[in-house]
Design a protein around this motif. Structure first.
Motif, PDB file in Angstrom:
ATOM      1  N   LYS A   1       0.791  -1.298   0.020  1.00  0.00           N
ATOM      2  CA  LYS A   1       0.042   0.072   0.040  1.00  0.00           C
ATOM      3  C   LYS A   1       0.878   1.214   0.012  1.00  0.00           C
ATOM      4  O   LYS A   1       0.435   2.272   0.213  1.00  0.00           O
ATOM      5  N   GLY A   2       2.129   0.997  -0.238  1.00  0.00           N
ATOM      6  CA  GLY A   2       3.158   2.287  -0.464  1.00  0.00           C
ATOM      7  C   GLY A   2       4.140   2.274   0.506  1.00  0.00           C
ATOM      8  O   GLY A   2       4.174   1.398   1.720  1.00  0.00           O
ATOM      9  N   SER A   3       5.130   3.071   0.309  1.00  0.00           N
ATOM     10  CA  SER A   3       6.351   3.399   1.115  1.00  0.00           C
ATOM     11  C   SER A   3       6.137   4.519   1.770  1.00  0.00           C
ATOM     12  O   SER A   3       5.724   4.706   3.063  1.00  0.00           O
ATOM     13  N   PHE A   4       6.479   5.596   0.984  1.00  0.00           N
ATOM     14  CA  PHE A   4       6.400   6.979   1.276  1.00  0.00           C
ATOM     15  C   PHE A   4       4.873   7.311   1.845  1.00  0.00           C
ATOM     16  O   PHE A   4       4.208   7.911   2.616  1.00  0.00           O
ATOM     17  N   THR A   5       3.905   6.634   1.093  1.00  0.00           N
ATOM     18  CA  THR A   5       2.465   7.208   1.128  1.00  0.00           C
ATOM     19  C   THR A   5       1.617   5.965   1.983  1.00  0.00           C
ATOM     20  O   THR A   5       0.302   6.105   1.793  1.00  0.00           O
ATOM     21  N   ASN A   6       2.242   5.064   2.613  1.00  0.00           N
ATOM     22  CA  ASN A   6       1.353   3.944   3.187  1.00  0.00           C
ATOM     23  C   ASN A   6       0.500   4.674   4.169  1.00  0.00           C
ATOM     24  O   ASN A   6       0.896   5.490   4.881  1.00  0.00           O
ATOM     25  N   PRO A   7      -0.959   4.019   4.393  1.00  0.00           N
ATOM     26  CA  PRO A   7      -1.631   4.630   5.361  1.00  0.00           C
ATOM     27  C   PRO A   7      -1.518   4.134   6.646  1.00  0.00           C
ATOM     28  O   PRO A   7      -1.727   4.892   7.771  1.00  0.00           O
ATOM     29  N   ASP A   8      -0.354   3.496   7.006  1.00  0.00           N
ATOM     30  CA  ASP A   8      -0.055   3.148   8.313  1.00  0.00           C
ATOM     31  C   ASP A   8       1.098   3.742   8.683  1.00  0.00           C
ATOM     32  O   ASP A   8       2.289   3.486   7.873  1.00  0.00           O
TER      33      ASP A   8
ATOM     34  N   GLU B   1      13.002   7.621  -9.910  1.00  0.00           N
ATOM     35  CA  GLU B   1      12.893   6.949 -11.046  1.00  0.00           C
ATOM     36  C   GLU B   1      11.346   7.058 -11.116  1.00  0.00           C
ATOM     37  O   GLU B   1      10.543   6.126 -10.575  1.00  0.00           O
ATOM     38  N   TYR B   2      11.093   7.995 -11.796  1.00  0.00           N
ATOM     39  CA  TYR B   2       9.557   7.901 -12.199  1.00  0.00           C
ATOM     40  C   TYR B   2       8.901   7.034 -13.295  1.00  0.00           C
ATOM     41  O   TYR B   2       9.847   6.464 -13.859  1.00  0.00           O
ATOM     42  N   LYS B   3       7.542   6.757 -13.197  1.00  0.00           N
ATOM     43  CA  LYS B   3       7.129   5.617 -14.015  1.00  0.00           C
ATOM     44  C   LYS B   3       5.715   5.999 -14.136  1.00  0.00           C
ATOM     45  O   LYS B   3       4.880   5.966 -12.996  1.00  0.00           O
ATOM     46  N   PRO B   4       4.839   5.919 -15.072  1.00  0.00           N
ATOM     47  CA  PRO B   4       3.631   6.031 -15.221  1.00  0.00           C
ATOM     48  C   PRO B   4       2.659   5.158 -14.431  1.00  0.00           C
ATOM     49  O   PRO B   4       1.450   5.587 -13.428  1.00  0.00           O
ATOM     50  N   ARG B   5       3.058   3.736 -14.410  1.00  0.00           N
ATOM     51  CA  ARG B   5       2.125   2.761 -13.808  1.00  0.00           C
ATOM     52  C   ARG B   5       2.969   1.574 -13.515  1.00  0.00           C
ATOM     53  O   ARG B   5       4.224   1.459 -14.117  1.00  0.00           O
ATOM     54  N   GLU B   6       2.658   0.594 -13.197  1.00  0.00           N
ATOM     55  CA  GLU B   6       3.099  -0.529 -12.558  1.00  0.00           C
ATOM     56  C   GLU B   6       4.285  -0.617 -11.673  1.00  0.00           C
ATOM     57  O   GLU B   6       5.223   0.020 -11.739  1.00  0.00           O
ATOM     58  N   PRO B   7       3.912  -1.159 -10.552  1.00  0.00           N
ATOM     59  CA  PRO B   7       2.796  -2.313 -10.241  1.00  0.00           C
ATOM     60  C   PRO B   7       1.277  -1.399  -9.682  1.00  0.00           C
ATOM     61  O   PRO B   7       0.265  -2.058 -10.068  1.00  0.00           O
ATOM     62  N   ARG B   8       1.453  -0.161  -9.313  1.00  0.00           N
ATOM     63  CA  ARG B   8      -0.033   0.351  -9.129  1.00  0.00           C
ATOM     64  C   ARG B   8      -0.344   1.032 -10.499  1.00  0.00           C
ATOM     65  O   ARG B   8       0.226   1.217 -11.234  1.00  0.00           O
ATOM     66  N   VAL B   9      -1.678   1.117 -10.601  1.00  0.00           N
ATOM     67  CA  VAL B   9      -2.240   1.604 -11.872  1.00  0.00           C
ATOM     68  C   VAL B   9      -2.078   2.978 -12.032  1.00  0.00           C
ATOM     69  O   VAL B   9      -1.721   3.276 -13.068  1.00  0.00           O
TER      70      VAL B   9
ATOM     71  N   LEU C   1      15.734   5.659  -5.699  1.00  0.00           N
ATOM     72  CA  LEU C   1      14.383   5.564  -4.972  1.00  0.00           C
ATOM     73  C   LEU C   1      13.281   5.126  -6.178  1.00  0.00           C
ATOM     74  O   LEU C   1      12.999   6.104  -7.093  1.00  0.00           O
ATOM     75  N   TRP C   2      12.892   4.130  -6.422  1.00  0.00           N
ATOM     76  CA  TRP C   2      11.837   3.646  -7.286  1.00  0.00           C
ATOM     77  C   TRP C   2      10.474   3.432  -6.448  1.00  0.00           C
ATOM     78  O   TRP C   2      10.281   2.284  -5.971  1.00  0.00           O
ATOM     79  N   PRO C   3       9.588   4.260  -6.028  1.00  0.00           N
ATOM     80  CA  PRO C   3       8.505   4.324  -5.335  1.00  0.00           C
ATOM     81  C   PRO C   3       7.164   3.699  -5.981  1.00  0.00           C
ATOM     82  O   PRO C   3       6.227   4.146  -6.073  1.00  0.00           O
ATOM     83  N   GLY C   4       7.240   2.479  -6.611  1.00  0.00           N
ATOM     84  CA  GLY C   4       6.449   1.781  -7.524  1.00  0.00           C
ATOM     85  C   GLY C   4       5.232   1.326  -6.931  1.00  0.00           C
ATOM     86  O   GLY C   4       4.095   1.238  -7.492  1.00  0.00           O
ATOM     87  N   GLN C   5       5.217   1.331  -5.603  1.00  0.00           N
ATOM     88  CA  GLN C   5       3.779   0.946  -4.887  1.00  0.00           C
ATOM     89  C   GLN C   5       3.073   2.047  -4.419  1.00  0.00           C
ATOM     90  O   GLN C   5       1.992   2.078  -3.663  1.00  0.00           O
ATOM     91  N   ASP C   6       3.887   3.257  -4.627  1.00  0.00           N
ATOM     92  CA  ASP C   6       3.238   4.509  -4.094  1.00  0.00           C
ATOM     93  C   ASP C   6       2.218   5.277  -4.984  1.00  0.00           C
ATOM     94  O   ASP C   6       2.985   5.800  -6.061  1.00  0.00           O
ATOM     95  N   GLY C   7       1.107   5.151  -4.718  1.00  0.00           N
ATOM     96  CA  GLY C   7      -0.096   5.648  -5.585  1.00  0.00           C
ATOM     97  C   GLY C   7      -1.488   5.140  -5.417  1.00  0.00           C
ATOM     98  O   GLY C   7      -1.819   4.946  -4.142  1.00  0.00           O
ATOM     99  N   TRP C   8      -2.220   4.657  -6.543  1.00  0.00           N
ATOM    100  CA  TRP C   8      -3.558   4.127  -6.159  1.00  0.00           C
ATOM    101  C   TRP C   8      -4.014   3.496  -7.427  1.00  0.00           C
ATOM    102  O   TRP C   8      -3.221   3.365  -8.730  1.00  0.00           O
ATOM    103  N   ASP C   9      -5.124   2.843  -7.399  1.00  0.00           N
ATOM    104  CA  ASP C   9      -5.620   1.776  -8.356  1.00  0.00           C
ATOM    105  C   ASP C   9      -6.944   2.188  -8.859  1.00  0.00           C
ATOM    106  O   ASP C   9      -7.289   1.967  -9.912  1.00  0.00           O
ATOM    107  N   TYR C  10      -7.693   2.704  -7.859  1.00  0.00           N
ATOM    108  CA  TYR C  10      -9.153   3.084  -8.061  1.00  0.00           C
ATOM    109  C   TYR C  10      -9.550   4.455  -7.849  1.00  0.00           C
ATOM    110  O   TYR C  10      -8.942   5.101  -7.135  1.00  0.00           O
ATOM    111  N   PRO C  11     -10.523   5.267  -8.534  1.00  0.00           N
ATOM    112  CA  PRO C  11     -11.248   6.405  -8.218  1.00  0.00           C
ATOM    113  C   PRO C  11     -11.594   6.452  -6.737  1.00  0.00           C
ATOM    114  O   PRO C  11     -12.062   5.375  -6.348  1.00  0.00           O
TER     115      PRO C  11
END
Length: 333
Positions: free
Chosen positions: A89-96, A165-173, A124-134
């Motif tokens: 659910k994220g590293s920098f942005t994890n809700p916990d 290292e930015y990336k538009p998506r994957e693994p998060r949408v 730093l590649w924060p690939g899990q920092d983001g979201w999947d749904y509206p």
């Protein structure tokens, strides 16, 4: 010919890969020291980027140093694995808050390893920092968490650089740092001199950017600290051998770096799932040398005139002449 650049690679280039179909992998496991030996076998790599922690490795940091030295390699970077199951659910942005603390502790540890190895930066590649749904997240909150975490980390270690290292998506949408523009916006908001961008050529393609334009924007803000090169079909982050699809855009990318006197490492981030990893690296470097030669022979004055007139055909003729002349010498390279 101008001096050749320094060539590097992510150490994962020499690992064995899995996907959701070949869950048992595309070959037997390859340990860290063997990966380093394979990088050394390429013969023209000078630096490698190492993941942290050293998963499945029960040796010491001194063992890693010895393996690098015996292969005439240095570590340019350490990449902390902040994108694994612990951080779904994220590293920098994890809700916990406890998970955010754990992620930052891992990044601090990676920084100490990088300093011990004499690295230039921590990636730093924060690939899990983001979201999947509206409606899944509060966008202001996750953005602020990302900036606050980065500021805390970079402020604690002013003696070393960090790159996003930015990336538009994957693994998060949707990833919180999806483009050069948004990443620059965040970096400028943070305002620290030791935070910059690693521009992955394939991520830029995948994000529907023009990689040369993205590089120019990052350079103009003084934030292009590093690059990774590879290729893809633009629909996914395929991490194919550099130059295998977008030859002209790859040339334009490196021309932009040359024009701006950017002299960092030309680093491979390729995933040769079904190919021999050493040969894939050799072929990539062979191609990059041809690009380097083409930059030397390109008529920059004529190109500047064509660009000033927005004359696409004249520019293409100049580029094709330089590329085809240089590519013709590949077999003897």
């Amino acid at each position: 010919m101008t001096d050749l650049p320094t060539f590097g690679a992510g150490i994962w280039h020499f690992a064995t890969y899995k996907d959701r179909y070949a869950t048992d992998g595309y070959g037997p496991p390859v340990g860290l020291l063997e990966q380093i030996d394979r990088a050394g076998a390429v013969g023209e790599l000078s630096v490698v980027d190492l993941n942290w922690p050293f998963v499945g490795f029960d040796g010491t940091l001194d063992d890693v140093k010895a393996a690098l030295a015996s292969n005439d390699l240095k570590a340019i970077a350490v990449t902390p694995e902040i994108y694994t199951r612990d951080f779904v659910k994220g590293s920098f942005t994890n809700p916990d808050p406890a998970v955010r603390k754990k992620a930052l502790a891992l990044m601090h540890d990676a920084t100490e390893v990088a300093l011990e190895l004499g690295c230039s930066y921590v990636k730093l590649w924060p690939g899990q920092d983001g979201w999947d749904y509206p409606f899944q997240v509060n966008y202001r909150d996750v953005w602020q968490l990302a900036l606050d975490g980065l500021k805390e980390l970079c402020s604690a270690h002013p003696e070393i650089n960090y790159v996003i290292e930015y990336k538009p998506r994957e693994p998060r949408v949707k990833i919180v740092f999806p483009s050069v523009a948004r990443t620059l916006l965040g970096i400028e908001r943070i305002g620290l001199p030791n935070l910059g961008i690693l521009l992955d050529f394939g991520h830029s393609l995948y994000g529907q950017e023009t990689p040369a334009d993205a590089a120019q924007l990052a350079i103009d803000h003084g934030r292009l600290f590093a690059i990774d090169v590879n290729d893809n079909m633009r629909g996914w982050d395929d991490d194919m051998v550099v130059g295998s699809v977008h030859l002209v855009e790859t040339f334009e990318f490196f021309h932009t770096l040359r024009r701006n006197n950017w002299d960092g490492v030309w680093q491979l981030d390729q995933f040769p799932f079904r190919e021999d990893s050493v040969q894939a690296a050799k072929q990539a470097i062979r191609f990059l040398k041809a690009i380097h030669r083409a930059l030397d022979v390109l008529d920059d004055d004529a190109l500047a005139r064509a660009q000033a007139a927005h004359d696409a055909l004249a520019a293409q003729r100049l580029v094709q002449n330089a590329l085809l002349t240089s590519m013709a010498g590949l077999e003897s390279a």
